[in-house]
Design a protein around this motif. Sequence first.
Motif: not given
Ligand code: G4F
Length: 355
Positions: A89, A130, A189, A193, A197, A215, A220, A297, A302-303, A306
């Motif tokens: 995931s 998702s 969590r 994620f 974090k 970070i 986003a 990171f 990128e998305v 949302l």
């Molecule tokens: O917390 P994320 O890793 O979650 P992401 O990619 O949105 O995915 C989660 O949600 C989805 C539902 O939309 C699920 F299907 C999936 O399984 C998961 O649970 O990242 C969220 C955002 C991204 O845009 C990422 O680029 O945070 C941004 N981000 C910025 N700095 C970071 C970081 N993400 C992570 N993990 N770590 C960072 O340091």
Amino acid sequence: MSEGKVALITGVTGQDGSYLSELLLSKGYAVYGLVRRTSQPTLGRSLINHLSENPNFHLINGDMTDQASLDNAVKEVMPDEFYNLAAQSFVPESWRSPLMTADVTGMGALRCLEAIKRNKPECRYYQAGSSEQFGEVKEIPQTEETPFHPRSPYGCAKVFAFEITRNYRESYDLFACTGILFNHESPRRGLEFVTRKITMMAARISAGFDETMSIGNVDAKRDWGYAADFVEMQWRMLQQEKPDDFVVATGETHSVKEFIDLAFSHVGMILSWHGEGVDRIAKDQNGITRVVTNPRFFRPAEVELLIGKYDKAEAALGWKPGTTFTGLVKMMVDSDVALVSEAKERGYAPPKPPE
Ligand code: G4F
Ligand code: NAP
């Protein structure tokens, strides 16, 4: 009403699996959780350790990559409801391990559907979809009608799982539904994620274990809800008269930067941001750098934004989210502050998000 029902949950050791197990047990279900065999006992099971003494909670071995194990699980348990929550995931991992992600997250759903079709076709099936399916979004906000444009191997695997679930519903008359869930978080969590974090790093920094957090893309934006609210909707989807797919969201969007500002202010650090792109940093009110940008990171694609519209869920199933963004951030920070202070008191290192 639910008395005596039997549920099989894949992904029971994950965030949603633990909340859904608690919900179903509270409704009188017998709950069977599918767990994969590991050579060592794993800490990952700790989210369900508190359920191990419950006589209605059972574990059964199996793996999403193994059809026979899923067939056996369905044959043994003969569930009334099957919740497929298992997945690889973590989106960044899906670029490092795209084939494994497609196998577990995409083909895994097909294997579950086959196991039901072959062994208990009247079993109701929930597929964990998702908002990553929307990816580069085609409209704002996103609804059940919004076309998909996934931006990662993970998103592509979830689109396949969504389509095959719909196809098995239409081809074999299975009661099969997908919940298209937007990001949902909690103190349970995973630390990789971004929300957890941030809350864990805010707690560690305020307790003096670290000085700064690294970070990625703080611009986003996500529609972040509370996992315990969202699993309620997973259950409701299987109680309706006819199977259907639903968006589950809060209808609000916030940036990663907003999440950081709120989390750090909750531990007494008021951040000011400086610089652009990979040079962006944030300092606290004493001029100490607390956040730095690390290109590691950033993602290959990128998305950026949302935001979901949950009108259909509210109209058909009476569901709406119960926890606000601010309430969620504070709940997660408070929980991590408590974890860190317990570790400090007892003299062991608190958990640290992966670098
Ligand atoms: O917390 P994320 O890793 O979650 P992401 O990619 O949105 O995915 C989660 O949600 C989805 C539902 O939309 C699920 F299907 C999936 O399984 C998961 O649970 O990242 C969220 C955002 C991204 O845009 C990422 O680029 O945070 C941004 N981000 C910025 N700095 C970071 C970081 N993400 C992570 N993990 N770590 C960072 O340091
Ligand atoms: P999670 O905490 O990462 O849990 C994933 C679960 O899948 C774990 O129990 C894991 O077991 C299991 N799993 C992974 N590979 C497996 C395999 N080969 N065989 C059997 N089990 C396997 O995920 P979550 O946040 O609870 O999310 C639940 C579901 O909703 C996932 O499908 C996720 O993609 C989807 N989703 C989540 C969100 C969100 O914001 N949380 C949003 C939309 C959709 P181990 O403990 O053995 O690793």
